[in-house]
Design a protein around this motif. Structure first.
Motif, PDB file in Angstrom:
ATOM      1  N   CYS A 306       0.836  -1.208   0.000  1.00 48.25           N
ATOM      2  CA  CYS A 306       0.000   0.000   0.000  1.00 48.25           C
ATOM      3  C   CYS A 306       0.870   1.257   0.000  1.00 48.25           C
ATOM      4  O   CYS A 306       0.683   2.164  -0.810  1.00 48.25           O
ATOM      5  N   THR A 307       1.823   1.276   0.914  1.00 55.71           N
ATOM      6  CA  THR A 307       2.669   2.461   1.046  1.00 55.71           C
ATOM      7  C   THR A 307       3.528   2.680  -0.198  1.00 55.71           C
ATOM      8  O   THR A 307       3.756   3.813  -0.613  1.00 55.71           O
ATOM      9  N   CYS A 310       1.467   4.584  -2.704  1.00 53.04           N
ATOM     10  CA  CYS A 310       0.758   5.785  -2.245  1.00 53.04           C
ATOM     11  C   CYS A 310       1.436   7.035  -2.819  1.00 53.04           C
ATOM     12  O   CYS A 310       2.613   7.273  -2.576  1.00 53.04           O
ATOM     13  N   PRO A 321      -0.019   4.482   4.277  1.00 51.25           N
ATOM     14  CA  PRO A 321      -1.220   3.690   4.594  1.00 51.25           C
ATOM     15  C   PRO A 321      -0.913   2.514   5.526  1.00 51.25           C
ATOM     16  O   PRO A 321      -1.728   2.159   6.366  1.00 51.25           O
ATOM     17  N   CYS A 371      -3.791   2.420  -2.456  1.00 52.49           N
ATOM     18  CA  CYS A 371      -3.479   1.525  -1.331  1.00 52.49           C
ATOM     19  C   CYS A 371      -4.489   0.383  -1.261  1.00 52.49           C
ATOM     20  O   CYS A 371      -4.121  -0.768  -1.010  1.00 52.49           O
TER      21      CYS A 371
END
Lengths: 431, 262
Positions: A306-307, A310, A321, A371
């Motif tokens: 997710c990160t 992002c 996230p 994310c």
């Protein structure tokens, strides 16, 4: 007989302790707000089969997906082998399933191959995490515990697989020597290569076989009890988390029913809203989030996919996230501990917003859903960010000044910019 | 405009109902750059002879930026008022020029009493191409030109629309080059979630610059998109990189209008 009693006590203690901790987590998840996720059971089941069982979202990153697949299959299949260990342990038998003959040979053979692939994948994972400089594993939230947690898990799995292969190797050698109850059973495509490393005396072999057997099963029971403290909980929660995940389009945000009543009453004085219990708007603390958000927090494996996608994080902003999910988990765990210690209703003066997640983080989000798309097990960090924003804006009126100006413009001019509504159709007059 | 854009009020006065309502949106109404896209969408609607109308001054913000900023009150005030207007005119089908309006009306209005058949203008264009009503001939030729398409988040990931805009580019016989991050993996332009209306949080780069760097890596002659907010962010990026002469940022509607010589 003594061994059987010890085994039984160990197993009962381990399962009891796990149940105790597991129930605490379920209790913590239930501290969240209710949300109905029991609709469309078929679609939910298909989502779970596809995403969790089928690993459909893992394949975006083929190398990790490939390695993870072996560890995952190893985990699922090896439960059959644990079943045999359990029965043998309780009844004092040895390789109880050996009567299955050819099927048994096939099973043990495939377990061996899987044990080896798990072993190898974990070694590669350790190297990726600790030697190769992979950005996904860094990040401000990947501090001491999350970092060592991952390493402990990998090392444990390596040790468990080593013990399993060693046990089989010793067993094979004992079978070849025709010792006691070591009947000829099983195929050993991997551990056969270890037998030359083992001693040839009967007693030494029995000691190795038994030690590895005990190490393997105690290790598994210990690992089971490590799960509630670890991000490795995903091996259990990935399944319900995908089942209960959001099925609506990602762009669709919830319409808050409590607000609808007030707005309808404002626009139409004759409207009588249904009685609803007063609550706050949005979320300040973890208990203001839904139980799905909290379950997701316990499910998060901190993989950082997710990160890594992002846009805010990519461009050096504070938002991550993954950290949103980790903070939520840490906070709800802390609230749970407070309840254990002081009883319900205890206020520790802390909250998810500000003490864990800063305003800077939530205002950096573009709500782009990258994310949510990236999460291999359908976790939705955006929902949490939005709930925190709702609290900041509706309960505290604390938004960045320019956001307040934009909101004021919508209210007064029916557009986010300060233009007159009378000019809205001017575009049609120009060439 | 060479023709008059009809409003709902006028049609109603004449006792008529349009086939489709064109929801223009705030950016499309006020932003000078986006106004050109709005006019082009009208040109397409006019050209194919669809009976359409706009709300004109009766239109109001859908409430999308209020909702993404966390102000559910203001969002629902806007939504419920808009729904009253739309239902008052007995609207059935809506086309929007903005993925944010599209997403909000399509997904969030039904729960508040406003259910419509909502499409984005790239979907309309796709349908018209399929029906043979738009052919990409008679106007500017894009043949062989390098075009890269930027997926707006609320069209792509938000609602799974990836193919419609690409279809409009395929018929041009252009060279469609994908950026490294495209489709479901597309990178945000940096304007969504009410970011358009505030300074970005501090970081080491602006999001639209990250996006433009990636778009320019494909050496495009045209960067295409389907969102007025993406348009602003991408155009700003191209200006900042001093590439305005070589690279044009165009909406799918503008490309379609140029190719068809409308």
């Amino acid at each position: 007989m003594v061994a059987q009693i010890i085994f039984l006590l160990f197993t009962i203690a381990a399962i009891a302790l796990f149940t105790f901790n597991f129930r605490k987590i379920i209790r913590n998840i239930r501290l969240g707000k209710s949300v109905d996720r029991n609709d469309q059971p078929i679609k939910r089941l298909m989502t779970m089969l596809r995403v969790a069982f089928g690993q459909s979202k893992m394949v975006i990153r083929p190398i990790t997906a490939f390695l993870h697949f072996f560890v995952y299959i190893g985990f699922v299949i090896i439960n059959i082998e644990v079943l045999e260990i359990m029965i043998d342990g309780i009844f004092g038998t040895h390789r109880i399933f050996h009567g299955l003959g050819g099927l048994y040979n096939f099973l043990i053979g495939s377990f061996e191959i899987l044990a080896f692939t798990v072993w190898l994948a974990c070694i590669i994972f350790l190297i990726r995490r600790n030697v190769l400089n992979i950005k996904r594993f860094k990040g401000v939230e990947m501090t001491s515990w999350p970092k060592s947690d991952a390493n402990y898990i990998l090392i444990t799995e390596i040790l468990l697989m080593t013990a399993f292969l060693l046990m089989n190797a010793a067993d094979l050698k004992l079978q070849m020597l025709g010792v006691g109850h070591y009947v000829s059973a099983g195929a050993f495509p991997m551990s056969q290569y270890l037998i030359n490393l083992l001693p040839s005396t009967e007693n030494a072999l029995i000691i190795i076989e038994r030690s590895a057997w005990w190490f393997h099963i105690i290790g598994i029971l210990a690992f089971l009890n490590y799960l509630p403290y670890s991000k490795h909980f995903h091996i259990l929660f990935a399944f319900p988390n995908t089942y209960f995940s959001n099925l609506e389009p990602k762009g669709e945000f919830t319409n808050m029913a409590s607000v609808t009543n007030e707005v309808k009453a404002m626009l139409d004085p004759s409207f009588v809203p249904a009685e609803t219990e007063p609550g706050k708007f949005g979320a300040k603390d973890a208990t203001d989030l839904s139980w799905v958000n909290l379950m997701s927090a316990y499910t998060c494996t901190e993989c950082g996919r997710c990160t890594s996608v992002c846009p805010a994080n990519i461009t050096g902003k504070l938002l991550s996230p993954r950290k949103i999910m980790m903070d939520t988990r840490d906070r709800i765990t802390e609230i749970g501990k407070n309840i254990d210690k002081h009883g319900e209703g205890h206020e520790d003066g802390k909250s998810l917003l500000d003490n864990y997640i800063s305003r800077e983080e939530i205002w950096a989000c573009t709500s782009c859903n990258a994310c949510v798309e990236a999460c291999p097990i359908n976790i939705d960090p955006l929902q949490i960010i939005m709930e925190l924003r709702r609290f900041a804006v509706m309960e505290e009126s604390q938004a960045p000044a320019s956001i307040n100006a934009m909101l004021g413009n919508i209210e007064n001019n029916q557009a986010p910019w300060k233009y007159s509504p009378a000019d809205r159709f001017n575009w049609a007059d120009e060439k | 405009m060479e023709f008059k854009v009809p409003t709902m009020a006028e049609l109603m006065a004449a006792g008529e109902e349009p086939e489709i309502l064109f929801w223009v949106g705030c950016a499309g109404s006020y932003d000078e750059r986006a106004q050109r896209i709005t006019r082009d969408i009208c040109k397409i609607l006019h050209h194919v002879g669809v009976k359409y109308a706009v709300l004109g001054t009766e239109e109001s913000c859908t409430g999308d930026p209020a909702k993404r900023a966390g102000n559910e009150f203001l969002f629902q005030m806007q939504a419920i008022t808009n729904i009253e207007v739309l239902n008052g005119y007995n609207i059935k089908k809506i086309v929007t020029g903005c993925p944010h309006c599209f997403n909000t009306i399509k997904n969030e209005y039904p729960g508040l009493g406003g259910t419509y058949d909502v499409i984005h203008h790239t979907q309309l264009i796709q349908d018209l191409i399929n029906e043979g009503k738009l052919k990409a001939e008679g106007g500017e030729s894009f043949k062989g030109k390098k075009i890269t398409y930027h997926d707006p988040c609320y069209l792509g990931r938000g609602n799974g629309i990836y193919e419609a805009p690409r279809k409009a580019l395929e018929v041009l016989d252009a060279q469609l080059v994908e950026m490294k991050r495209c489709k479901s993996n597309g990178l945000c332009c940096g304007a969504g979630g009410a970011q358009m209306f505030k300074e970005p949080e501090k970081g080491n780069k602006d999001i639209n610059i990250e996006r433009i760097d990636e778009a320019l890596e494909t050496n495009p002659q045209v960067i295409a998109s389907g969102c007025p907010f993406c348009m602003t962010m991408l155009s700003d990026g191209v200006k900042l990189k001093d590439k305005e002469q070589e690279v044009k940022v165009l909406d799918i509607a503008e490309i379609t209008v140029r190719a068809n010589g409308l």
